[in-house]
Design a protein around this motif. Structure first.
Motif, short mmCIF file in Angstrom:
data_model
loop_
_atom_site.label_atom_id
_atom_site.label_comp_id
_atom_site.label_asym_id
_atom_site.label_seq_id
_atom_site.Cartn_x
_atom_site.Cartn_y
_atom_site.Cartn_z
N ARG A 128 0.81 -1.22 0.00
CA ARG A 128 0.00 0.00 0.00
C ARG A 128 0.84 1.28 0.00
O ARG A 128 0.49 2.27 -0.65
N ASP A 129 1.96 1.29 0.72
CA ASP A 129 2.74 2.54 0.77
C ASP A 129 3.29 2.92 -0.61
O ASP A 129 3.32 4.10 -0.97
N TYR A 130 3.74 1.92 -1.37
CA TYR A 130 4.17 2.24 -2.74
C TYR A 130 2.98 2.75 -3.55
O TYR A 130 3.11 3.68 -4.35
N ARG A 131 1.82 2.11 -3.36
CA ARG A 131 0.64 2.54 -4.14
C ARG A 131 0.24 3.97 -3.73
O ARG A 131 -0.23 4.74 -4.56
N ARG A 132 0.45 4.30 -2.46
CA ARG A 132 0.14 5.68 -2.04
C ARG A 132 1.09 6.68 -2.72
O ARG A 132 0.71 7.81 -2.99
N CYS A 133 2.32 6.23 -2.98
CA CYS A 133 3.25 7.09 -3.74
C CYS A 133 2.70 7.31 -5.15
O CYS A 133 2.72 8.42 -5.68
N ILE A 134 2.21 6.21 -5.75
CA ILE A 134 1.63 6.33 -7.12
C ILE A 134 0.44 7.27 -7.08
O ILE A 134 0.28 8.14 -7.95
N ALA A 135 -0.40 7.11 -6.05
CA ALA A 135 -1.60 7.95 -5.94
C ALA A 135 -1.21 9.43 -5.89
O ALA A 135 -1.85 10.27 -6.55
N LEU A 136 -0.15 9.76 -5.14
CA LEU A 136 0.28 11.17 -5.05
C LEU A 136 0.70 11.69 -6.43
O LEU A 136 0.34 12.80 -6.83
N ALA A 137 1.50 10.87 -7.13
CA ALA A 137 2.01 11.32 -8.44
C ALA A 137 0.87 11.46 -9.45
O ALA A 137 0.82 12.43 -10.22
N ILE A 138 -0.08 10.51 -9.43
CA ILE A 138 -1.18 10.56 -10.40
C ILE A 138 -2.13 11.72 -10.07
O ILE A 138 -2.57 12.46 -10.97
N ALA A 139 -2.44 11.89 -8.79
CA ALA A 139 -3.36 12.98 -8.41
C ALA A 139 -2.79 14.33 -8.85
O ALA A 139 -3.52 15.19 -9.38
N LEU B 274 9.82 5.97 0.89
CA LEU B 274 9.54 6.76 -0.31
C LEU B 274 8.33 7.67 -0.08
O LEU B 274 8.32 8.85 -0.47
N LEU B 275 7.32 7.11 0.58
CA LEU B 275 6.11 7.89 0.86
C LEU B 275 6.44 9.10 1.72
O LEU B 275 5.94 10.21 1.49
N LEU B 276 7.31 8.89 2.70
CA LEU B 276 7.73 10.00 3.58
C LEU B 276 8.38 11.12 2.76
O LEU B 276 8.09 12.30 2.94
N GLN B 277 9.26 10.73 1.84
CA GLN B 277 9.96 11.70 0.97
C GLN B 277 8.95 12.49 0.14
O GLN B 277 9.04 13.71 0.04
N LEU B 278 7.99 11.76 -0.45
CA LEU B 278 7.06 12.42 -1.37
C LEU B 278 6.08 13.31 -0.61
O LEU B 278 5.74 14.41 -1.07
N ARG B 279 5.66 12.84 0.55
CA ARG B 279 4.75 13.68 1.36
C ARG B 279 5.48 14.93 1.83
O ARG B 279 4.89 16.02 1.84
N ALA B 280 6.74 14.78 2.19
CA ALA B 280 7.52 15.95 2.64
C ALA B 280 7.65 16.94 1.48
O ALA B 280 7.48 18.15 1.65
N ALA B 281 7.92 16.42 0.29
CA ALA B 281 8.05 17.30 -0.88
C ALA B 281 6.74 18.04 -1.11
O ALA B 281 6.71 19.25 -1.36
N LYS B 282 5.62 17.31 -1.00
CA LYS B 282 4.31 17.91 -1.24
C LYS B 282 4.00 19.00 -0.20
O LYS B 282 3.51 20.08 -0.54
N ASN B 283 4.33 18.72 1.07
CA ASN B 283 3.99 19.67 2.13
C ASN B 283 4.91 20.87 2.17
O ASN B 283 4.56 21.91 2.69
N ASN B 284 6.12 20.72 1.60
CA ASN B 284 7.10 21.83 1.63
C ASN B 284 7.03 22.74 0.43
O ASN B 284 7.83 23.64 0.30
#
Ligand SMILES: NC(=O)c1ccc[n+]([C@@H]2O[C@H](COP(=O)([O-])OP(=O)(O)OC[C@H]3O[C@@H](n4cnc5c(N)ncnc54)[C@H](OP(=O)(O)O)[C@@H]3O)[C@@H](O)[C@H]2O)c1
Length: 344
Positions: A208-219, A333-343
């Motif tokens: 699921r965590d990898y899929r959540r990374c995909i979800a962020l990129a697709i959204a 990876l999810l942590l990295q992408l969420r941090a990028a999104k929030n920053n």
């Protein structure tokens, strides 16, 4: 019957070329010695997840590293990676007869245009390959997932259709291939995530965590497409707008609802993953890079058009290309992408 040449005989080119050759089409493969020597020795075998197993003897194919070998082609399929498209265009320009059609069976959005800019006397049609192909070595190429080839609708395709259908590769025609290409690109946003996971696609998609990374990129990409007025075509059973939600559901539910997506060869990896492992340049600039460029075109000042997640994935792949990490866990990876999104 049309004589078909494939320029860039790698996974996709050898698979499509092999299906055509095994059913009687005259096929010329232009590629590198390391691939062609295996085919010269063992012939070309094409298999798929449904049990296809066809063989074209080496003697029935023309194999060459020299673009001159496609001088008599009636149709050319371009299957190089996007970085090699400008060079392919120059090679085709020096050899092709006028009006011989060219189909770009490549990922990305603008490869057909790049070819067309150079090939003033040849019609160039955009194509789309929805399935994954694995090079198993010794001249064996395996289609590891489902899907039907799609191509720009054009009257030139009359005879081509028949030959592809006979090879078990029917062509779906589309009036607007840009929508299809963007639909496919949304799925390709998983390529860097798969490459950074170091796992086969099926194992990676099961977490699921990898899929959540995909979800962020697709959204993020969907917001950019909406702002640009582009409606990506549906290339899976689900409409594109449902993909982020689908990616976010728990593992047990995903295993039940996304059987089609998980019905993939257990060893299949994205071509970006294969490129990283082989030390080759990846297509990141032609996948996530297109999302960033479209956002810039639409207007970076629009709040809906930031691309921190896709930009972060580009940076991580660039680092991996330079020898950096390719073994990110889903949570890292999810942590990295969420941090990028929030920053942002
Ligand atoms: N593989 C898949 O599952 C898949 C699925 C759907 C779509 N696609 C897309 O289809 C396209 C092709 O992907 P692929 O995986 O088939 O790539 P690939 O396996 O790397 O095949 C391309 C081949 O073309 C060769 N080549 C490049 N320039 C050449 C030249 N000037 N003369 C002769 N040969 C040349 C490459 O050699 P070098 O490596 O030495 O340059 C490589 O062997 C990409 O856009 C990809 O994103 C791939």
């Amino acid at each position: 019957m049309l004589r078909i040449s494939v320029f860039g005989a790698g996974s996709v080119g050898c698979y499509i070329g092999g299906c055509l050759a095994a059913t009687g089409t005259s096929v010329t493969l232009i590629g590198r010695e390391r691939i062609l020597s295996g085919i010269a020795k063992h012939g070309l075998t094409v298999t798929d997840y449904l049990g296809r197993n066809q063989h074209a003897a080496a003697g029935s194919l023309r194999l060459s590293t020299d673009p001159q070998a496609m001088a008599d082609a009636d149709l050319v399929l371009v299957t190089v990676k996007s970085a090699a498209t400008p060079q392919a265009a120059q090679a085709l320009k020096s050899v092709l007869r006028p009006r011989v059609p060219v189909i770009s069976f490549q990922n990305g959005i603008y490869n057909a245009e790049s070819l067309s800019e150079v090939l003033a006397h040849n019609p160039v049609l955009a194509g789309m390959v929805p399935f994954n192909v694995i090079d198993r070595g010794d001249g064996v190429f395996h289609q590891g997932s489902e899907g039907v080839l799609e191509v720009q609708n054009d009257q030139l395709l009359g005879g081509v259709d028949k030959q592809f259908a006979r090879a078990g590769l029917p062509l779906i025609h589309h009036a607007n291939m840009k929508e299809v290409q963007w639909g496919k690109l949304l799925l390709n946003l998983n390529n860097p995530i798969n490459a950074l996971s170091g796992l086969p696609i099926r194992d990676q998609l099961s977490q699921r965590d990898y899929r959540r990374c995909i979800a962020l990129a697709i959204a993020e990409a969907l917001s950019v497409l909406k702002a640009a007025g582009i409606r990506p075509a549906r290339v899976t059973p689900l409409p594109p707008s449902w993909l982020p939600t689908m990616m976010d559901i728990p593992d047990w539910m995903f295993a039940r609802l996304a059987r089609g997506l998980l019905a993939i060869d257990p060893l299949a990896r994205s071509s970006m993953s294969q490129d990283l492992q082989a030390g080759r340049r990846t297509e990141i600039d032609w996948i996530n890079g297109e999302v960033v460029r479209l956002a810039q075109k639409v207007g970076a000042d629009q709040s809906s058009c930031g691309t921190p997640v896709n930009s972060a994935l580009i940076n991580l792949i660039r680092q991996a290309e330079a020898g950096g990490r390719q073994d990110w866990t889903g949570s890292e990876l999810l942590l990295q992408l969420r941090a990028a999104k929030n920053n942002r």
